[in-house]
Every structure is written in C-alpha cells, then in structure tokens.
Design a protein around this motif. Structure first.
Motif, PDB file in Angstrom:
ATOM      1  N   LEU A  29      31.142  33.555  64.075  1.00 20.85           N
ATOM      2  CA  LEU A  29      31.028  32.160  64.498  1.00 20.85           C
ATOM      3  C   LEU A  29      32.150  31.798  65.456  1.00 20.85           C
ATOM      4  CD1 LEU A  29      30.187  30.407  61.098  1.00 20.85           C
ATOM      5  CD2 LEU A  29      28.609  31.354  62.798  1.00 20.85           C
ATOM      6  N   SER A  30      31.820  30.969  66.442  1.00 23.55           N
ATOM      7  CA  SER A  30      32.840  30.465  67.352  1.00 23.55           C
ATOM      8  C   SER A  30      33.778  29.535  66.580  1.00 23.55           C
ATOM      9  CB  SER A  30      32.184  29.716  68.508  1.00 23.55           C
ATOM     10  OG  SER A  30      31.492  28.575  68.026  1.00 23.55           O
ATOM     11  N   PRO A  31      35.003  29.328  67.077  1.00 24.27           N
ATOM     12  CA  PRO A  31      35.947  28.460  66.352  1.00 24.27           C
ATOM     13  C   PRO A  31      35.402  27.055  66.092  1.00 24.27           C
ATOM     14  CG  PRO A  31      37.112  29.730  68.009  1.00 24.27           C
ATOM     15  CD  PRO A  31      35.652  29.995  68.231  1.00 24.27           C
ATOM     16  N   SER A  32      34.719  26.474  67.067  1.00 23.47           N
ATOM     17  CA  SER A  32      34.211  25.117  66.871  1.00 23.47           C
ATOM     18  C   SER A  32      33.082  25.085  65.846  1.00 23.47           C
ATOM     19  CB  SER A  32      33.716  24.540  68.212  1.00 23.47           C
ATOM     20  OG  SER A  32      32.703  25.361  68.763  1.00 23.47           O
ATOM     21  N   LEU A  33      32.206  26.097  65.887  1.00 24.86           N
ATOM     22  CA  LEU A  33      31.131  26.152  64.898  1.00 24.86           C
ATOM     23  C   LEU A  33      31.694  26.480  63.519  1.00 24.86           C
ATOM     24  CD1 LEU A  33      28.136  25.923  64.316  1.00 24.86           C
ATOM     25  CD2 LEU A  33      27.873  28.339  64.942  1.00 24.86           C
ATOM     26  N   ARG A  34      32.723  27.295  63.469  1.00 16.79           N
ATOM     27  CA  ARG A  34      33.353  27.619  62.191  1.00 16.79           C
ATOM     28  C   ARG A  34      33.896  26.358  61.519  1.00 16.79           C
ATOM     29  NH1 ARG A  34      32.828  30.300  58.132  1.00 16.79           N
ATOM     30  NH2 ARG A  34      32.546  32.189  59.415  1.00 16.79           N
ATOM     31  N   ARG A  35      34.470  25.442  62.313  1.00 13.55           N
ATOM     32  CA  ARG A  35      34.985  24.201  61.731  1.00 13.55           C
ATOM     33  C   ARG A  35      33.848  23.376  61.126  1.00 13.55           C
ATOM     34  NH1 ARG A  35      38.455  24.466  66.232  1.00 13.55           N
ATOM     35  NH2 ARG A  35      37.055  23.160  67.485  1.00 13.55           N
ATOM     36  N   SER A  36      32.721  23.346  61.818  1.00 15.47           N
ATOM     37  CA  SER A  36      31.577  22.603  61.274  1.00 15.47           C
ATOM     38  C   SER A  36      31.044  23.255  60.001  1.00 15.47           C
ATOM     39  CB  SER A  36      30.456  22.523  62.323  1.00 15.47           C
ATOM     40  OG  SER A  36      30.851  21.758  63.445  1.00 15.47           O
ATOM     41  N   VAL A  37      30.967  24.578  60.002  1.00 14.93           N
ATOM     42  CA  VAL A  37      30.483  25.291  58.815  1.00 14.93           C
ATOM     43  C   VAL A  37      31.455  25.113  57.647  1.00 14.93           C
ATOM     44  CG1 VAL A  37      29.969  27.578  57.877  1.00 14.93           C
ATOM     45  CG2 VAL A  37      29.111  26.943  60.132  1.00 14.93           C
ATOM     46  N   ASP A  38      32.747  25.162  57.925  1.00 10.42           N
ATOM     47  CA  ASP A  38      33.739  24.943  56.867  1.00 10.42           C
ATOM     48  C   ASP A  38      33.634  23.524  56.309  1.00 10.42           C
ATOM     49  OD1 ASP A  38      34.663  27.515  57.121  1.00 10.42           O
ATOM     50  OD2 ASP A  38      36.422  26.987  58.326  1.00 10.42           O
ATOM     51  N   TYR A  39      33.412  22.572  57.192  1.00 13.13           N
ATOM     52  CA  TYR A  39      33.211  21.191  56.738  1.00 13.13           C
ATOM     53  C   TYR A  39      32.005  21.117  55.809  1.00 13.13           C
ATOM     54  CZ  TYR A  39      31.562  16.359  56.884  1.00 13.13           C
ATOM     55  OH  TYR A  39      31.099  15.125  56.539  1.00 13.13           O
ATOM     56  N   TRP A  40      30.914  21.767  56.204  1.00  8.58           N
ATOM     57  CA  TRP A  40      29.686  21.725  55.410  1.00  8.58           C
ATOM     58  C   TRP A  40      29.864  22.428  54.063  1.00  8.58           C
ATOM     59  CZ3 TRP A  40      26.539  18.169  55.655  1.00  8.58           C
ATOM     60  CH2 TRP A  40      25.202  18.261  55.304  1.00  8.58           C
ATOM     61  N   LEU A  41      30.652  23.499  54.057  1.00  9.63           N
ATOM     62  CA  LEU A  41      30.985  24.181  52.798  1.00  9.63           C
ATOM     63  C   LEU A  41      31.731  23.236  51.865  1.00  9.63           C
ATOM     64  CD1 LEU A  41      31.515  26.572  50.872  1.00  9.63           C
ATOM     65  CD2 LEU A  41      33.416  27.219  52.373  1.00  9.63           C
ATOM     66  N   ASP A  42      32.780  22.593  52.380  1.00  7.96           N
ATOM     67  CA  ASP A  42      33.563  21.666  51.549  1.00  7.96           C
ATOM     68  C   ASP A  42      32.717  20.469  51.111  1.00  7.96           C
ATOM     69  OD1 ASP A  42      35.714  23.319  51.833  1.00  7.96           O
ATOM     70  OD2 ASP A  42      36.745  22.103  53.328  1.00  7.96           O
ATOM     71  N   TYR A  43      31.812  20.052  51.958  1.00  6.46           N
ATOM     72  CA  TYR A  43      30.918  18.948  51.610  1.00  6.46           C
ATOM     73  C   TYR A  43      30.062  19.316  50.401  1.00  6.46           C
ATOM     74  CZ  TYR A  43      27.481  15.204  52.357  1.00  6.46           C
ATOM     75  OH  TYR A  43      26.666  14.105  52.211  1.00  6.46           O
ATOM     76  N   HIS A  44      29.484  20.524  50.421  1.00  3.36           N
ATOM     77  CA  HIS A  44      28.668  20.980  49.295  1.00  3.36           C
ATOM     78  C   HIS A  44      29.503  21.169  48.040  1.00  3.36           C
ATOM     79  CE1 HIS A  44      24.720  21.383  51.038  1.00  3.36           C
ATOM     80  NE2 HIS A  44      25.191  22.068  52.053  1.00  3.36           N
ATOM     81  N   LEU A  45      30.720  21.675  48.187  1.00  4.37           N
ATOM     82  CA  LEU A  45      31.587  21.851  47.026  1.00  4.37           C
ATOM     83  C   LEU A  45      31.899  20.506  46.376  1.00  4.37           C
ATOM     84  CD1 LEU A  45      34.094  24.566  48.322  1.00  4.37           C
ATOM     85  CD2 LEU A  45      32.270  24.862  46.618  1.00  4.37           C
ATOM     86  N   ALA A  46      32.201  19.500  47.203  1.00  2.00           N
ATOM     87  CA  ALA A  46      32.505  18.174  46.664  1.00  2.00           C
ATOM     88  C   ALA A  46      31.286  17.565  45.980  1.00  2.00           C
ATOM     89  CB  ALA A  46      33.005  17.257  47.777  1.00  2.00           C
ATOM     90  N   LYS A  47      30.147  17.630  46.649  1.00  2.98           N
ATOM     91  CA  LYS A  47      28.927  17.074  46.057  1.00  2.98           C
ATOM     92  C   LYS A  47      28.565  17.801  44.768  1.00  2.98           C
ATOM     93  CE  LYS A  47      25.977  14.663  49.374  1.00  2.98           C
ATOM     94  NZ  LYS A  47      25.792  13.517  48.505  1.00  2.98           N
ATOM     95  N   GLY A  48      28.664  19.124  44.781  1.00  4.04           N
ATOM     96  CA  GLY A  48      28.326  19.891  43.596  1.00  4.04           C
ATOM     97  C   GLY A  48      29.247  19.592  42.429  1.00  4.04           C
ATOM     98  N   ALA A  49      30.551  19.455  42.701  1.00  6.87           N
ATOM     99  CA  ALA A  49      31.512  19.162  41.632  1.00  6.87           C
ATOM    100  C   ALA A  49      31.252  17.788  41.020  1.00  6.87           C
ATOM    101  CB  ALA A  49      32.932  19.251  42.171  1.00  6.87           C
TER     102      ALA A  49
END
Length: 286
Positions: free
Chosen positions: A80-100
C-alpha cells in the motif's frame, strides 16, 4: 395484650417486616436500572466515539481515500502507498473501537437480560401487567444483544481485513479499471497486477475471518441450545412458565446457530475462490 409469639412474623415471612420484604425486589431493580443506563451510554459511545478514537490512534482519515486509491492503483505495487496505508490504518482502528464498544455492550445486555429473566421467573412477586412488561423488556434486550453480537462479528472481520472492508467506501468509478482487469483475467485468462492480487487476497481473508467467527458462534449457540433443553427437562412440569421460557430460548438459540452456520458456509465458499466474488462486488452484484 399481645403475646410475644403473636409479634413474630409468620413462617417463611421476611424477619425485617415490610422494609425487608421490599429489599429483594429493590436490589435487582436498581441493578437493572444501572445496567440499562450503562447500555444506553455504550450505545451513544458506539455512535460517537469510534471516529475520533480511530483518528487519534492512526493519524489518518478517509478524506483523501479516492485519491489515495487512485495513486496506489497507478503504481501497481502490492504494498500500500503511504497515503492509502494511513486510510487503512484508520479503518482498522475504527473497527477495533466499534468492536470493543459493541463487545462491552453485549456483556452488559447479557447481564441485564439474566436479571430480567430472574425477575420474570420469580414466583409471586409481580402482577400480570408488570410480568408482561418485564417479558417485553427482556425480549427487547435479547434482540439488542443479538444485534450487538452481529456488530462484534462484523467488526472482527473488518479489523482482520481492513483493506477489503474499505472497498465499499470507494465510488464505483474508481474501481472501473480493477473491474476490467479482473474480468479479463477471469474470462480470458489474463494476468492481474500485484495491486489487484493484494485486493483479491485481502478479500479472501475477509471471508475466511467471517467463516471462522460464524462457525465459532454457531458452535456456541448449539451448545447453548443443548443446555437450555436440558434445563427445560429438569424443570418440574407444573412450572409451566419456566418451561415455556426455556423452550422459547432453546428454539431461538437453535435458529441463531443455524443462521450463523449458513453464514459460515457461504463465507467458506467465497474464501475458497474469492476472485469471482470480488468481481461480482465490483459489478454491484455482491
């Protein structure tokens, strides 16, 4: 003149008089009220908190997702490109927060449901109207708990494969070239770029995750079904109210087990060959 014996409470009556008699009903009511307030707070947190928590944890967002994906696709690399990686990391943390938050809500709702069930089954403490109200509240809590369970499952899936989970957030036009390349590969035997292969692999991982999660949930509800039916068989036949509760809960648990088993089978089928399913998604049929 009243004798000392006449001042004693009848056999089986609370020793403390009216104040003691109200205490057993008051304590569960207060506990249920506290749990209901906590559940309401968690529902509010589920709606409000995940976005800010994800942004604080990853430092990213979805504002530039379209351009980031276009950049990634143009490069053609698997990484993943750096900019797309930031979006994917955001989405990962979003799912972790929602799931918790959803998992915490599930625990609170389960505890609340158990307390309501105990109040409903306690003999001689409620009028018919209040018992019906408790039954309705317990049914609502059960449905909300099942919804929370589905949310937990979906967010586990999204956290394990955040890139695939992010694809539905992209506008259709951005996915036109990946769709054409994948259709050519499937129908004419063409090659796929490393970027498209990464999308296929993550899409497969996305469905493998749900297959595992759904299988686990199906097994858990199957075990719960057996336990509830055994509980029903051990309940005296003259306790019709309790037997109806155990039968209803056992039937509901069996239906949930079958439904999640069907989800597991469907996701296993997709995970075994994810490319056609990904193309169906690109074409709007998934």
């Amino acid at each position: 003149m009243t004798s000392p014996e006449s001042a004693l409470p009848p056999a089986g009556a609370p020793a403390g008089g009216p104040a003691s008699a109200s205490r057993p009903a008051g304590v569960p009511a207060r506990a249920a009220a506290v749990l209901a307030v906590v559940a309401a707070a968690l529902v509010a947190a589920f709606v409000i908190a995940p976005g800010p928590l994800a942004a604080a944890g990853s430092g990213g967002d979805l504002d530039g997702l379209r351009g980031s994906f276009a950049e990634y696709w143009a490069a053609g690399d698997r990484d993943l490109s750096p900019s797309l990686r930031r979006s994917v990391d955001y989405w990962l943390d979003y799912h972790l927060a929602k799931g918790a938050i959803a998992a915490a809500l599930l625990v609170v709702l389960a505890a609340l449901g158990v307390r309501l069930g105990r109040v409903y089954l306690r003999p001689g403490t409620l009028t018919a109207g209040r018992r019906a109200a408790v039954a309705g509240a317990a049914g609502f809590v059960t449905l909300l708990a099942l919804f929370a369970l589905v949310v937990v499952m979906a967010n586990i899936q999204g956290a394990v494969a955040p890139f695939a989970s992010l694809l539905p957030m992209l506008p259709g036009g951005v996915l036109a070239q990946p769709r054409q390349q994948l259709a050519g590969a499937l129908h004419a035997g063409g090659d796929v770029s490393p970027a498209l292969q990464a999308m296929i692999d993550d899409f497969g991982r996305y469905h493998v995750t749900m297959a595992v999660v759904a299988s686990t949930v199906a097994a858990g509800f199957a075990a719960l079904t057996v336990a509830l039916w055994r509980r029903c068989r051990r309940t005296p036949r003259d306790d019709r109210r309790a037997r109806r509760v155990w039968v209803a809960l056992g039937a509901a648990a069996a239906l949930v087990s079958l439904a999640t088993l069907a989800v597991a089978v469907a996701n296993t089928t997709v995970a075994a060959d994810p490319a056609p399913a990904l193309l169906a998604f690109f074409e709007g049929g998934w």
